[in-house]
Design a protein around this motif. Structure first.
Motif, PDB file in Angstrom:
ATOM      1  N   LEU A  85       0.848  -1.180   0.000  1.00 33.99           N
ATOM      2  CA  LEU A  85       0.000   0.000   0.000  1.00 33.99           C
ATOM      3  C   LEU A  85       0.887   1.234   0.000  1.00 33.99           C
ATOM      4  CD1 LEU A  85      -2.765   1.432   0.231  1.00 33.99           C
ATOM      5  CD2 LEU A  85      -2.612   1.103   2.707  1.00 33.99           C
ATOM      6  N   LEU A  86       0.717   2.078  -1.006  1.00 31.66           N
ATOM      7  CA  LEU A  86       1.542   3.275  -1.155  1.00 31.66           C
ATOM      8  C   LEU A  86       0.655   4.501  -1.323  1.00 31.66           C
ATOM      9  CD1 LEU A  86       3.954   1.748  -3.810  1.00 31.66           C
ATOM     10  CD2 LEU A  86       4.510   2.172  -1.403  1.00 31.66           C
ATOM     11  N   LEU A  87       1.174   5.639  -0.924  1.00 35.35           N
ATOM     12  CA  LEU A  87       0.489   6.904  -1.156  1.00 35.35           C
ATOM     13  C   LEU A  87       1.047   7.538  -2.420  1.00 35.35           C
ATOM     14  CD1 LEU A  87       0.359   8.350   2.469  1.00 35.35           C
ATOM     15  CD2 LEU A  87      -1.497   7.296   1.157  1.00 35.35           C
ATOM     16  N   ILE A  88       0.191   8.257  -3.124  1.00 31.13           N
ATOM     17  CA  ILE A  88       0.572   9.000  -4.312  1.00 31.13           C
ATOM     18  C   ILE A  88       0.704  10.457  -3.893  1.00 31.13           C
ATOM     19  CG2 ILE A  88      -0.072   9.664  -6.657  1.00 31.13           C
ATOM     20  CD1 ILE A  88      -2.038   7.197  -6.569  1.00 31.13           C
ATOM     21  N   ALA A  89       1.874  11.043  -4.129  1.00 38.07           N
ATOM     22  CA  ALA A  89       2.112  12.434  -3.737  1.00 38.07           C
ATOM     23  C   ALA A  89       2.614  13.239  -4.930  1.00 38.07           C
ATOM     24  CB  ALA A  89       3.127  12.499  -2.597  1.00 38.07           C
ATOM     25  N   LEU A  90       2.288  14.521  -4.924  1.00 39.14           N
ATOM     26  CA  LEU A  90       2.786  15.417  -5.961  1.00 39.14           C
ATOM     27  C   LEU A  90       4.274  15.673  -5.730  1.00 39.14           C
ATOM     28  CD1 LEU A  90      -0.117  18.031  -6.197  1.00 39.14           C
ATOM     29  CD2 LEU A  90       0.381  16.120  -7.746  1.00 39.14           C
ATOM     30  N   ARG A  91       5.022  15.575  -6.782  1.00 35.67           N
ATOM     31  CA  ARG A  91       6.480  15.713  -6.697  1.00 35.67           C
ATOM     32  C   ARG A  91       6.918  17.078  -6.191  1.00 35.67           C
ATOM     33  NH1 ARG A  91      10.628  14.333 -11.514  1.00 35.67           N
ATOM     34  NH2 ARG A  91      12.112  15.508 -10.335  1.00 35.67           N
ATOM     35  N   ASP A  92       6.258  18.129  -6.642  1.00 32.65           N
ATOM     36  CA  ASP A  92       6.699  19.484  -6.308  1.00 32.65           C
ATOM     37  C   ASP A  92       6.296  19.946  -4.913  1.00 32.65           C
ATOM     38  OD1 ASP A  92       7.847  19.615  -8.816  1.00 32.65           O
ATOM     39  OD2 ASP A  92       6.152  20.684  -9.711  1.00 32.65           O
ATOM     40  N   THR A  93       5.185  19.420  -4.381  1.00 36.49           N
ATOM     41  CA  THR A  93       4.675  19.921  -3.099  1.00 36.49           C
ATOM     42  C   THR A  93       4.605  18.876  -1.990  1.00 36.49           C
ATOM     43  OG1 THR A  93       2.372  19.428  -3.660  1.00 36.49           O
ATOM     44  CG2 THR A  93       3.229  21.602  -4.329  1.00 36.49           C
ATOM     45  N   ASP A  94       4.782  17.602  -2.324  1.00 35.69           N
ATOM     46  CA  ASP A  94       4.647  16.484  -1.371  1.00 35.69           C
ATOM     47  C   ASP A  94       3.210  16.286  -0.905  1.00 35.69           C
ATOM     48  OD1 ASP A  94       7.395  15.891  -1.454  1.00 35.69           O
ATOM     49  OD2 ASP A  94       7.816  17.323   0.163  1.00 35.69           O
ATOM     50  N   GLU A  95       2.248  16.967  -1.530  1.00 33.32           N
ATOM     51  CA  GLU A  95       0.845  16.793  -1.155  1.00 33.32           C
ATOM     52  C   GLU A  95       0.374  15.396  -1.563  1.00 33.32           C
ATOM     53  OE1 GLU A  95      -3.602  18.507  -2.226  1.00 33.32           O
ATOM     54  OE2 GLU A  95      -1.856  19.441  -3.144  1.00 33.32           O
ATOM     55  N   VAL A  96      -0.241  14.687  -0.625  1.00 31.78           N
ATOM     56  CA  VAL A  96      -0.785  13.363  -0.905  1.00 31.78           C
ATOM     57  C   VAL A  96      -2.100  13.533  -1.646  1.00 31.78           C
ATOM     58  CG1 VAL A  96      -1.705  11.244   0.106  1.00 31.78           C
ATOM     59  CG2 VAL A  96       0.352  12.281   1.062  1.00 31.78           C
ATOM     60  N   ILE A  97      -2.200  12.872  -2.808  1.00 35.30           N
ATOM     61  CA  ILE A  97      -3.404  13.027  -3.639  1.00 35.30           C
ATOM     62  C   ILE A  97      -4.135  11.709  -3.868  1.00 35.30           C
ATOM     63  CG2 ILE A  97      -2.558  15.098  -4.807  1.00 35.30           C
ATOM     64  CD1 ILE A  97      -1.964  13.169  -7.245  1.00 35.30           C
ATOM     65  N   GLY A  98      -3.616  10.611  -3.313  1.00 32.24           N
ATOM     66  CA  GLY A  98      -4.285   9.331  -3.508  1.00 32.24           C
ATOM     67  C   GLY A  98      -3.480   8.187  -2.940  1.00 32.24           C
ATOM     68  N   ASP A  99      -3.990   6.990  -3.181  1.00 32.96           N
ATOM     69  CA  ASP A  99      -3.252   5.797  -2.792  1.00 32.96           C
ATOM     70  C   ASP A  99      -3.357   4.769  -3.907  1.00 32.96           C
ATOM     71  OD1 ASP A  99      -5.906   4.880  -2.355  1.00 32.96           O
ATOM     72  OD2 ASP A  99      -5.259   3.575  -0.764  1.00 32.96           O
ATOM     73  N   ILE A 100      -2.417   3.838  -3.894  1.00 34.98           N
ATOM     74  CA  ILE A 100      -2.362   2.772  -4.883  1.00 34.98           C
ATOM     75  C   ILE A 100      -1.851   1.534  -4.176  1.00 34.98           C
ATOM     76  CG2 ILE A 100      -0.032   3.397  -5.664  1.00 34.98           C
ATOM     77  CD1 ILE A 100      -1.029   2.679  -8.559  1.00 34.98           C
ATOM     78  N   ALA A 101      -2.352   0.381  -4.585  1.00 33.57           N
ATOM     79  CA  ALA A 101      -1.957  -0.842  -3.883  1.00 33.57           C
ATOM     80  C   ALA A 101      -1.824  -2.011  -4.850  1.00 33.57           C
ATOM     81  CB  ALA A 101      -2.987  -1.185  -2.811  1.00 33.57           C
ATOM     82  N   LEU A 102      -0.877  -2.857  -4.552  1.00 34.27           N
ATOM     83  CA  LEU A 102      -0.821  -4.204  -5.116  1.00 34.27           C
ATOM     84  C   LEU A 102      -1.323  -5.100  -4.006  1.00 34.27           C
ATOM     85  CD1 LEU A 102       2.585  -4.709  -6.977  1.00 34.27           C
ATOM     86  CD2 LEU A 102       0.297  -4.694  -7.961  1.00 34.27           C
ATOM     87  N   GLN A 103      -2.335  -5.888  -4.287  1.00 34.45           N
ATOM     88  CA  GLN A 103      -2.943  -6.751  -3.280  1.00 34.45           C
ATOM     89  C   GLN A 103      -2.904  -8.193  -3.759  1.00 34.45           C
ATOM     90  OE1 GLN A 103      -6.376  -3.918  -1.594  1.00 34.45           O
ATOM     91  NE2 GLN A 103      -6.744  -4.629  -3.649  1.00 34.45           N
ATOM     92  N   SER A 126       1.379 -13.229  -9.716  1.00 31.55           N
ATOM     93  CA  SER A 126       0.229 -12.389 -10.033  1.00 31.55           C
ATOM     94  C   SER A 126      -0.137 -11.506  -8.841  1.00 31.55           C
ATOM     95  CB  SER A 126      -0.970 -13.256 -10.432  1.00 31.55           C
ATOM     96  OG  SER A 126      -1.398 -14.022  -9.336  1.00 31.55           O
ATOM     97  N   ALA A 127      -0.925 -10.471  -9.130  1.00 27.04           N
ATOM     98  CA  ALA A 127      -1.405  -9.573  -8.079  1.00 27.04           C
ATOM     99  C   ALA A 127      -2.611  -8.815  -8.609  1.00 27.04           C
ATOM    100  CB  ALA A 127      -0.313  -8.595  -7.652  1.00 27.04           C
ATOM    101  N   ASN A 128      -3.289  -8.141  -7.696  1.00 21.60           N
ATOM    102  CA  ASN A 128      -4.425  -7.282  -8.006  1.00 21.60           C
ATOM    103  C   ASN A 128      -3.998  -5.850  -7.721  1.00 21.60           C
ATOM    104  OD1 ASN A 128      -6.816  -5.677  -6.751  1.00 21.60           O
ATOM    105  ND2 ASN A 128      -7.756  -7.215  -8.052  1.00 21.60           N
ATOM    106  N   LEU A 129      -4.381  -4.921  -8.585  1.00 23.24           N
ATOM    107  CA  LEU A 129      -4.049  -3.516  -8.417  1.00 23.24           C
ATOM    108  C   LEU A 129      -5.313  -2.725  -8.121  1.00 23.24           C
ATOM    109  CD1 LEU A 129      -1.672  -1.431 -10.545  1.00 23.24           C
ATOM    110  CD2 LEU A 129      -3.985  -0.600 -10.247  1.00 23.24           C
ATOM    111  N   ARG A 130      -5.198  -1.756  -7.239  1.00 25.72           N
ATOM    112  CA  ARG A 130      -6.288  -0.811  -7.020  1.00 25.72           C
ATOM    113  C   ARG A 130      -5.698   0.570  -6.797  1.00 25.72           C
ATOM    114  NH1 ARG A 130      -6.792   1.712  -2.795  1.00 25.72           N
ATOM    115  NH2 ARG A 130      -6.193   1.028  -0.744  1.00 25.72           N
ATOM    116  N   ILE A 131      -6.472   1.578  -7.164  1.00 24.18           N
ATOM    117  CA  ILE A 131      -6.021   2.965  -7.036  1.00 24.18           C
ATOM    118  C   ILE A 131      -7.204   3.843  -6.659  1.00 24.18           C
ATOM    119  CG2 ILE A 131      -6.341   3.362  -9.521  1.00 24.18           C
ATOM    120  CD1 ILE A 131      -3.950   5.340  -9.371  1.00 24.18           C
ATOM    121  N   ALA A 132      -6.929   4.891  -5.901  1.00 18.30           N
ATOM    122  CA  ALA A 132      -7.946   5.900  -5.577  1.00 18.30           C
ATOM    123  C   ALA A 132      -7.258   7.252  -5.520  1.00 18.30           C
ATOM    124  CB  ALA A 132      -8.619   5.594  -4.242  1.00 18.30           C
TER     125      ALA A 132
END
Length: 190
Positions: A70-88, A96-102
């Protein structure tokens, strides 16, 4: 969410506009708040209500779970977290794995952030974890996401009819996947 002054976030995978970073217990409050954006709840099919303590325990469990990332998605320039993404459901035997993003809010949709985050995670999944197949599910009321996944190389495999009951109505769930050779052909990876 921005980093505290003096601390530098871990940039696990970095792209042009976003980077992926590990989630920390300190992110629990922000993560909890992200679960209550009505449009994001709809797009992800989130139906349950979670307490802060449940989210904290969930994050603790994810940090110990070797079958998911489980990882957070952040903007490179500001470090603002804008979402998450996961391999499950990472299965190293069958590769194999399952991917999800929000993404957390309408203001970050349609800017390519999700596509870049998925590409970063696919690079890690196929290049480091040596996976062979990654699947995801997308609901039929989200054709925009289906189009993005197709552009990234995912192919439609099938439909789970009436798999989600949300807002007084049943919705189909579309299963899509990408294989390592498809990824390598599309992205020019070795």
């Amino acid at each position: 969410m921005k980093q505290t002054e003096g601390s530098s976030p871990v940039r696990f995978q970095e792209g042009r506009a976003v980077y992926l970073r590990p989630i920390e217990l300190e992110d629990a409050e922000m993560y909890h708040a992200s679960l209550y954006h009505s449009r994001i709840r709809e797009l992800t099919g989130t139906q349950k209500i979670y307490s802060r303590e449940q989210i904290r325990r969930y994050l603790e469990g994810k940090m110990q779970d070797s079958s998911s990332l489980l990882l957070l998605i952040a903007l490179r320039d500001t470090d603002e977290v804008i979402g998450d993404i996961a391999l499950q459901d990472i299965d190293l035997l069958n590769r194999s794995a399952n991917l999800r993003i929000a993404l957390f809010g309408d203001e970050v949709l349609g800017k390519g952030y999700g596509s870049e985050a998925i590409a970063l995670l696919l690079d890690y999944a196929f290049g480091i974890l040596q996976l062979h197949r990654i699947e995801l599910n997308v609901f039929d009321f989200n054709p925009r996401a289906q189009h993005v996944y197709e552009k990234l190389g995912f192919r439609k495999e099938g439909v789970q009819r009436d798999a989600l009951f949300y807002n007084h109505k049943y919705h189909d769930s579309i299963t899509m996947s990408i294989l390592e050779e498809e990824y390598r052909a599309l992205y020019g990876a070795k």
